[in-house]
Write a protein that holds these residues in place. Structure first.
Motif, PDB file in Angstrom:
ATOM      1  N   ALA A 161      31.133  12.586   6.821  1.00 51.87           N
ATOM      2  CA  ALA A 161      30.264  13.736   6.927  1.00 51.87           C
ATOM      3  C   ALA A 161      28.967  13.437   7.229  1.00 51.87           C
ATOM      4  O   ALA A 161      28.345  14.202   8.047  1.00 51.87           O
ATOM      5  CB  ALA A 161      30.604  14.819   5.852  1.00 51.87           C
ATOM      6  N   ALA A 162      28.408  12.736   6.104  1.00 45.62           N
ATOM      7  CA  ALA A 162      26.666  12.590   6.652  1.00 45.62           C
ATOM      8  C   ALA A 162      26.575  11.718   7.826  1.00 45.62           C
ATOM      9  O   ALA A 162      25.628  12.234   8.606  1.00 45.62           O
ATOM     10  CB  ALA A 162      26.358  11.523   5.211  1.00 45.62           C
ATOM     11  N   ALA A 163      27.309  10.945   8.209  1.00 40.88           N
ATOM     12  CA  ALA A 163      27.321  10.257   9.355  1.00 40.88           C
ATOM     13  C   ALA A 163      27.314  10.902  10.755  1.00 40.88           C
ATOM     14  O   ALA A 163      26.547  10.992  11.816  1.00 40.88           O
ATOM     15  CB  ALA A 163      27.975   8.958   9.785  1.00 40.88           C
ATOM     16  N   ASN A 164      28.323  11.997  10.769  1.00 38.36           N
ATOM     17  CA  ASN A 164      28.510  13.062  11.748  1.00 38.36           C
ATOM     18  C   ASN A 164      27.548  14.029  11.693  1.00 38.36           C
ATOM     19  O   ASN A 164      26.956  14.415  12.677  1.00 38.36           O
ATOM     20  CB  ASN A 164      29.942  13.493  11.905  1.00 38.36           C
ATOM     21  N   SER A 165      27.017  14.632  10.632  1.00 39.73           N
ATOM     22  CA  SER A 165      26.019  15.444  10.408  1.00 39.73           C
ATOM     23  C   SER A 165      24.546  14.683  11.147  1.00 39.73           C
ATOM     24  O   SER A 165      23.987  15.577  12.000  1.00 39.73           O
ATOM     25  CB  SER A 165      25.730  15.757   9.005  1.00 39.73           C
ATOM     26  N   GLN A 166      24.192  13.414  10.746  1.00 43.13           N
ATOM     27  CA  GLN A 166      22.922  12.909  11.577  1.00 43.13           C
ATOM     28  C   GLN A 166      23.108  12.715  12.940  1.00 43.13           C
ATOM     29  O   GLN A 166      22.170  12.867  13.558  1.00 43.13           O
ATOM     30  CB  GLN A 166      22.739  11.434  10.962  1.00 43.13           C
ATOM     31  N   ARG A 167      24.469  12.433  13.481  1.00 39.58           N
ATOM     32  CA  ARG A 167      24.671  12.247  14.731  1.00 39.58           C
ATOM     33  C   ARG A 167      24.247  13.627  15.576  1.00 39.58           C
ATOM     34  O   ARG A 167      23.600  13.784  16.426  1.00 39.58           O
ATOM     35  CB  ARG A 167      26.063  11.794  14.974  1.00 39.58           C
ATOM     36  N   TRP A 168      25.048  14.727  15.026  1.00 40.57           N
ATOM     37  CA  TRP A 168      25.002  16.012  15.524  1.00 40.57           C
ATOM     38  C   TRP A 168      23.469  16.599  15.406  1.00 40.57           C
ATOM     39  O   TRP A 168      23.121  17.357  16.403  1.00 40.57           O
ATOM     40  CB  TRP A 168      26.058  16.892  15.014  1.00 40.57           C
ATOM     41  N   LYS A 169      22.746  16.210  14.473  1.00 39.34           N
ATOM     42  CA  LYS A 169      21.366  16.779  14.416  1.00 39.34           C
ATOM     43  C   LYS A 169      20.473  16.249  15.442  1.00 39.34           C
ATOM     44  O   LYS A 169      19.833  16.918  16.087  1.00 39.34           O
ATOM     45  CB  LYS A 169      20.916  16.201  13.062  1.00 39.34           C
ATOM     46  N   LYS A 170      20.628  14.867  15.771  1.00 41.48           N
ATOM     47  CA  LYS A 170      20.074  14.297  16.975  1.00 41.48           C
ATOM     48  C   LYS A 170      20.535  14.882  18.235  1.00 41.48           C
ATOM     49  O   LYS A 170      19.679  15.228  19.131  1.00 41.48           O
ATOM     50  CB  LYS A 170      20.179  12.654  17.112  1.00 41.48           C
ATOM     51  N   THR A 171      21.535  14.993  18.377  1.00 47.85           N
ATOM     52  CA  THR A 171      22.371  15.609  19.623  1.00 47.85           C
ATOM     53  C   THR A 171      21.747  17.131  20.046  1.00 47.85           C
ATOM     54  O   THR A 171      21.391  17.416  20.884  1.00 47.85           O
ATOM     55  CB  THR A 171      23.716  15.821  19.462  1.00 47.85           C
ATOM     56  N   LEU A 172      21.903  17.846  18.640  1.00 50.19           N
ATOM     57  CA  LEU A 172      21.253  19.130  19.208  1.00 50.19           C
ATOM     58  C   LEU A 172      19.741  19.310  19.175  1.00 50.19           C
ATOM     59  O   LEU A 172      19.297  20.480  19.968  1.00 50.19           O
ATOM     60  CB  LEU A 172      21.572  20.062  17.578  1.00 50.19           C
ATOM     61  N   ALA A 173      19.008  18.480  18.698  1.00 55.51           N
ATOM     62  CA  ALA A 173      17.633  18.353  18.882  1.00 55.51           C
ATOM     63  C   ALA A 173      17.287  18.111  20.426  1.00 55.51           C
ATOM     64  O   ALA A 173      16.561  18.633  20.946  1.00 55.51           O
ATOM     65  CB  ALA A 173      16.982  17.409  17.859  1.00 55.51           C
ATOM     66  N   ILE A 174      18.214  17.181  20.818  1.00 55.76           N
ATOM     67  CA  ILE A 174      18.023  16.735  22.088  1.00 55.76           C
ATOM     68  C   ILE A 174      18.442  17.795  23.281  1.00 55.76           C
ATOM     69  O   ILE A 174      17.699  18.509  24.088  1.00 55.76           O
ATOM     70  CB  ILE A 174      18.749  15.354  22.600  1.00 55.76           C
ATOM     71  N   LEU A 175      19.389  18.695  22.817  1.00 60.87           N
ATOM     72  CA  LEU A 175      19.543  19.780  23.532  1.00 60.87           C
ATOM     73  C   LEU A 175      19.020  20.936  23.574  1.00 60.87           C
ATOM     74  O   LEU A 175      18.749  21.723  24.468  1.00 60.87           O
ATOM     75  CB  LEU A 175      21.283  20.186  23.192  1.00 60.87           C
ATOM     76  N   ALA A 176      18.381  20.911  22.501  1.00 61.43           N
ATOM     77  CA  ALA A 176      17.252  22.265  22.229  1.00 61.43           C
ATOM     78  C   ALA A 176      16.016  21.961  22.919  1.00 61.43           C
ATOM     79  O   ALA A 176      15.233  22.965  23.082  1.00 61.43           O
ATOM     80  CB  ALA A 176      16.671  22.311  20.635  1.00 61.43           C
ATOM     81  N   GLU A 177      15.782  20.715  23.436  1.00 62.33           N
ATOM     82  CA  GLU A 177      14.543  20.566  24.254  1.00 62.33           C
ATOM     83  C   GLU A 177      14.486  21.200  25.425  1.00 62.33           C
ATOM     84  O   GLU A 177      15.313  21.477  26.199  1.00 62.33           O
ATOM     85  CB  GLU A 177      14.136  18.957  24.281  1.00 62.33           C
TER      86      GLU A 177
END
Length: 177
Positions: A161-177
């Motif tokens: 869960a922690a690994a997936n959370s980190q991965r999605w956090k980075k992906t969502l940050a990129i998409l938010a730009e």
């Protein structure tokens, strides 16, 4: 969680290893495919970009340490797939293969000018991204036997869960730009 030394020990229990370079690359590929297939590392030991390719410094000069039983069933399935796919290649051939792959090449380029050695870490994210892309392309991908699900402990669930959370956090940050 297993260590790189535990993975080394398991590999040595499954095949005759022909030198440290071959062993280092098999451990690296096991880590890479675990990151691509399971979204989590087999071990947390550093992998650095050295002249002969990716190296886990913790494996240097280790002969028979480690516990091959520290690997879970899915970890053993990953390592077994790596052994079947890469185990017949000698160390120099495996080093040449890793030199042609993005994770090592990008880390190696970061070394100081003229340096023969690089202690630049090859990040889990760089490895995961490259080998996931490779898996999706279907080109030169090991075949992992299915693993019968067993009881998953709470620590494993939290780790995934922690690994997936980190991965999605980075992906969502990129998409938010």
């Amino acid at each position: 969680m297993a260590t790189a030394v535990d993975v080394m020990r398991y590999i040595k229990s499954q095949m005759n290893v022909n030198g440290e370079v071959q062993l280092q690359k098999l451990v690296y590929y096991a880590q890479a495919w675990s990151l691509a297939w399971d979204g989590r590392p087999l071990f947390h030991d550093r992998i650095e970009a050295w002249r002969m390719g990716p190296v886990a410094p913790n494996l240097r000069y280790r002969i028979d340490e480690g516990d091959s039983k520290a690997l879970r069933a899915e970890d053993r399935a990953t390592v077994d797939a790596v052994i079947r796919h890469y185990g017949s290649h000698h160390g120099q051939a495996l080093a040449t293969m890793t030199h042609s792959e993005r994770p090592w090449a990008e880390a190696w380029e970061k070394r100081p000018d003229g340096a023969n050695r690089c202690d630049e870490v090859i990040s889990h994210d760089a490895i995961r991204q490259f080998y996931t892309e490779k898996a999706l392309s279907g080109a030169d991908v090991p075949e992992r036997a299915p693993v019968r699900p067993g009881r998953v402990d709470d620590d494993t669930i939290r780790e995934i869960a922690a690994a997936n959370s980190q991965r999605w956090k980075k992906t969502l940050a990129i998409l938010a730009e």
